[in-house]
Design a protein around this motif. Structure first.
Motif, short mmCIF file in Angstrom:
data_model
loop_
_atom_site.label_atom_id
_atom_site.label_comp_id
_atom_site.label_asym_id
_atom_site.label_seq_id
_atom_site.Cartn_x
_atom_site.Cartn_y
_atom_site.Cartn_z
N ASN A 253 -0.92 4.83 -3.47
CA ASN A 253 0.05 5.93 -3.33
C ASN A 253 1.13 5.90 -4.40
N GLN B 211 5.60 3.20 -4.17
CA GLN B 211 5.64 4.46 -4.92
C GLN B 211 6.07 4.29 -6.36
N SER C 272 -1.39 11.56 -6.87
CA SER C 272 -0.08 11.07 -6.47
C SER C 272 0.89 10.86 -7.63
N ARG D 281 0.82 -1.22 0.00
CA ARG D 281 0.00 0.00 0.00
C ARG D 281 0.86 1.27 0.00
N ASP D 282 2.14 1.16 0.44
CA ASP D 282 3.03 2.32 0.43
C ASP D 282 3.96 2.32 -0.78
N CYS E 282 -2.42 -0.24 -5.11
CA CYS E 282 -1.30 0.71 -4.99
C CYS E 282 -1.85 2.13 -5.01
N LYS F 85 3.51 6.72 -7.41
CA LYS F 85 4.04 7.96 -8.01
C LYS F 85 4.65 7.73 -9.38
#
Length: 387
Positions: free
Chosen positions: A289, A266, A317, A263-264, A287, A291
């Motif tokens: 978050n 990037q 994000s 979940r974190d 996902c 980037k």
């Protein structure tokens, strides 16, 4: 005849039959969890005794540091992490064969051949070592045991590159665990699933893992519960990675929280993987978050993928999107990309349906200052494209 019976046969009648020896029960030695991971070694009786030397032999192996005693722990997350320069106990010293003198372990100076100390202290040498590349650091580690102990500090090894490496041996994996890197590159290397299952849970500080070109069987090692702190996963050119395999990789963890495993996360790089346009639904779901998203060189990517991205929370994000080499992405996607707030990198190189005029209009109308280089690469002006 009577005399013969009294003198010869009588003692035979009086003999007592001997009982057979009782079987002796041999107690089996209990095998601890630490000894299960150890490779087999022949008993010491079969080995010839080495001659005694006045001074310890200086080996050039990279694993003779005191930290080797902490490598084979089955649950490193439940034990307290020792300090980098903490000397091992006598039990660990005997078990792992660490015959390094204590004076070398805590030594702050390099002792010269005449017995005097070098003018440079340990802290000064550490500042010098920071400017050396990894190849030169390995050569310095072979100089003496003092430098071997100093350079083995994880501060000098933020990333380890084993890409296209030959057969990986247990000593290589132990050296990686000893250095505790933040980034590990295993792309196109010869590694087994068992080695990955042993390595990844022992790297709690790992943030970036690169597994390009490896089979899906090895990539399944990421399903472990101790590999959820990753920030970037590189799965480029994995030929047998499909939508179902990616969903199982990113899906809910087996813990009590029942939350997405990454979940974190990037950054997710899926260039060249045989995925369909439906895979974007799993990426958006698991996902939140994200980037950096790389879906380049995939013939199944189309405007539906961009529409799904712009209709989700990823517009808040995402900062970098790569669709280079996708032949079905059209100018319609550029109009929808204006909804992304923090977007500062768009790669549409080798996209036949994307025109340069549409890229110019997007760069001029976007809320941030963007420039176009290399035909259809959109990025901020003060950015080195080749770095």
């Amino acid at each position: 005849k009577q005399w013969y019976q009294r003198r010869v046969r009588a003692p035979v009648k009086d003999e007592v039959k001997k009982e057979p020896p009782k079987a002796v029960k041999i107690k089996k030695k209990k095998v601890t969890d630490l000894e299960k991971d150890e490779p087999y070694s022949p008993p010491m009786k079969d080995k010839p005794k080495a001659p005694l030397l006045d001074k310890p032999v200086q080996k050039l192996a990279l694993l003779e540091t005191p930290k080797l005693a902490l490598l084979d722990t089955p649950t490193p997350d439940t034990e307290e992490a020792d300090q980098p320069n903490t000397p091992p106990s006598e039990e660990d010293r005997t078990r792992f064969g660490l015959d390094v003198p204590k004076s070398v372990i805590v030594q702050e100076y390099v002792t010269l051949t005449d017995g005097s100390k070098h003018v440079l202290t340990r802290e000064i040498w550490r500042k010098i070592f920071k400017y050396l590349p990894p190849g030169n650091l390995v050569q310095c580690m072979k100089c003496c045991k003092v430098w071997l102990d100093w350079i083995s500090d994880p501060i000098f090894w933020p990333s380890i590159n084993l890409s296209r490496y030959g057969p990986i041996f247990p000593d290589t994996l132990k050296s990686v665990v000893m250095r505790q890197p933040v980034e590990v590159d295993l792309s196109y290397c010869t590694i087994t699933r068992k080695q990955c299952d042993w390595l990844l849970p022992r790297l709690p500080n790992l943030k970036t893992i690169r597994l390009s070109g490896l089979p899906m069987n090895i990539i399944g090692s990421l399903n472990g519960p101790l590999v959820s702190n990753l920030r970037l996963i590189d799965l480029r050119w994995v030929d047998d990675l499909n939508d179902w395999g990616l969903r199982d990789l990113l899906s809910v963890s087996s813990g009590r929280d029942q939350k997405p495993r990454f979940r974190d996360l990037q950054g997710l790089q899926l260039s060249g993987c045989p995925l369909t346009d439906d895979v974007i639904n799993n990426i958006i779901r698991y996902c939140p978050n994200l980037k950096h998203l790389d879906l380049s060189y995939n013939n199944n990517m189309n405007d539906r993928v961009v529409e799904a991205i712009c209709a989700s929370d990823l517009i808040y994000s995402l900062t970098k999107i790569d669709f280079s080499g996708c032949p079905h992405i059209t100018d319609k996607s550029l109009l929808m990309m204006k909804k992304c707030y923090d977007l500062n990198w768009l790669d549409f190189r080798s996209c036949r349906e994307i025109t340069r005029g549409a890229c110019v209009r997007f760069a001029h109308s976007f809320k941030k200052e963007l420039v176009i280089t290399e035909d259809k690469l959109i990025h901020p002006p003060a950015v080195d494209v080749y770095n």
